[in-house]
Design a protein around this motif. Sequence first.
Motif, PDB file in Angstrom:
ATOM      1  N   PRO A 253       0.690  -1.118   0.076  1.00  0.00           N
ATOM      2  CA  PRO A 253      -0.107   0.020   0.165  1.00  0.00           C
ATOM      3  C   PRO A 253       0.812   1.346   0.026  1.00  0.00           C
ATOM      4  O   PRO A 253       0.278   2.153  -0.346  1.00  0.00           O
ATOM      5  N   GLU A 254       2.069   1.188   0.217  1.00  0.00           N
ATOM      6  CA  GLU A 254       2.946   2.300   0.326  1.00  0.00           C
ATOM      7  C   GLU A 254       3.051   3.090  -0.996  1.00  0.00           C
ATOM      8  O   GLU A 254       3.034   2.437  -1.939  1.00  0.00           O
ATOM      9  N   VAL A 255       3.279   4.493  -0.852  1.00  0.00           N
ATOM     10  CA  VAL A 255       3.449   5.328  -2.219  1.00  0.00           C
ATOM     11  C   VAL A 255       4.789   4.906  -2.636  1.00  0.00           C
ATOM     12  O   VAL A 255       5.789   5.044  -1.843  1.00  0.00           O
TER      13      VAL A 255
ATOM     14  N   ILE B 161       0.092   3.503  -7.189  1.00  0.00           N
ATOM     15  CA  ILE B 161      -0.175   3.349  -6.170  1.00  0.00           C
ATOM     16  C   ILE B 161      -1.219   2.294  -5.785  1.00  0.00           C
ATOM     17  O   ILE B 161      -2.160   2.169  -6.713  1.00  0.00           O
TER      18      ILE B 161
ATOM     19  N   ARG C 228      -4.956   2.825  -1.035  1.00  0.00           N
ATOM     20  CA  ARG C 228      -4.298   3.981  -0.853  1.00  0.00           C
ATOM     21  C   ARG C 228      -4.883   5.157  -1.678  1.00  0.00           C
ATOM     22  O   ARG C 228      -5.092   6.350  -1.263  1.00  0.00           O
TER      23      ARG C 228
ATOM     24  N   GLY D 162      -5.449  10.749  -1.254  1.00  0.00           N
ATOM     25  CA  GLY D 162      -4.577   9.600  -1.249  1.00  0.00           C
ATOM     26  C   GLY D 162      -3.484   9.673  -2.336  1.00  0.00           C
ATOM     27  O   GLY D 162      -2.551   9.112  -2.264  1.00  0.00           O
TER      28      GLY D 162
END
Lengths: 304, 186
Positions: free
Chosen positions: A162-164, A255, A259, A265
């Motif tokens: 999920p992290e950018v 992404i 998120r 987001g």
Amino acid sequence: MNETFRDTHARFPALLADDLLHLLDVTESALVESHARECAECGELLARARARRADWWEGTGHATVRALSTFASTPDALPAADRDVVARHLEHCEECREDLRVLTAGVASAAPIAPADAGPGDSGGRSHGLVWAFAGGLAAVLLVFVFMNPSRAPDPGVAVQPEVRQPSGSVTPPAGAPRTSGTPERAPVAVAMEPVALEGASRGTGESGVAASVAIPGGAADVPFTLPALFVDEGTTFVIELRDANRVMLFRDEIAAARALAPAGVRIPAARFRAGRLALRVAWVDAMGVAEAREYALDVSMPR
Amino acid sequence: MAEYHDPSLEGFDWAEIRTTVRRRLSFHLRGWESADIEDATQDVLLSLVRFLERSGAPVSMEGLIAVVARRTAVSRMRLRARRPATQPVEEEHVVAPDDGARRELLALEEAIERKALAIREYFRLHQAPCLELAEARANGVDFKQLAGTTGQSHVALLQRWSRCMKRLREAIGRGDVPWDRSGGDA
């Protein structure tokens, strides 16, 4: 109960629909109001409708699910005028084409009916042709998408982190944009920005709409965006691209849906923006391997 | 859903459908209270029932569920965005209308959607300046906001919209726009 009452009662839903779209003249509108006062059932419907929405125009302008479904499966069941309206609308509306594709997922991969088999006036053939043409277009988009992202196509069934992620190294920075090299001597004071809502901004091509206004204050580190509701499955990865009027890419990132669809987001470094009209493209491949994209116009200003 | 006995509704596992709908809505409406998800689920199920009663089995039930759930979620999000802060969402549950009332409202929504589409496509063909205004309204952009972004005066936009509505009424009167006046659930 007189004849007028019965007639108005029978026509009330149709009259109310017109009234809520502000299409009735003063006399007809008064008729709706007076009947609603006399008839408890109609009065209740009117009250519920007004409580439900302040503006019934908002969110309208798309083909109904039933019209799309009938258009795809048995177009001759639609009155000719309605069929023409749906066909014309599909030429311009990416969202309804996507809904049509989802509704007819079984049809598109079944009977191999070539569009050329249909006569010029054969609306059934026309609709099948449209489905096949659309499927072909999607396949082309998917191919382009895969070639653009050879190592990042989402693996079905595998959860996406999920992290950018950091922007791709192949991104062309905007001319004149500050380039970071090494550690800055003094950490800048970051200015927080309100998220830019993209709901209502123009989408796709051929739709006259309104660009989202993006005023980036000096000192802002990044610009947060809130995406509108988009139909995607869990595990989908969004590709976010920012381009200028000449389609030069200013920023690109990937992404996870969880998120990207959260409020604020999508975050893009402020340094990647330039004043003027830009385009924010949001593309994804869903769990069924179908590529989709939306494009939003941005009017960017950078007040000093 | 056992209260519906229409033959067109038989053969579907409604418990399974409800689970699928709730799962889809939970994804689209992440962060929403479960009561709100449940309320939206009920709307989707009633929309599906209406569809099946009037059109019979769809080409793809899974596709139908996906589209109706997505559209319902978008509509709910739009409603919530427009709801004044003084009117909390929970208020709807206190006076939750019964299924019959919900079905009437869904029928009205569908009738309005059908008419708004006919208007939009009529404008696209014959009244391009009106199309711009209709699309702005559909996107929730009011004319004051549109005036600000296009450099036109607010009054001029209101006057143009008024002229558009007049021309539209005339076109409907001439039969140039497909229009249901009967009140029947076409």
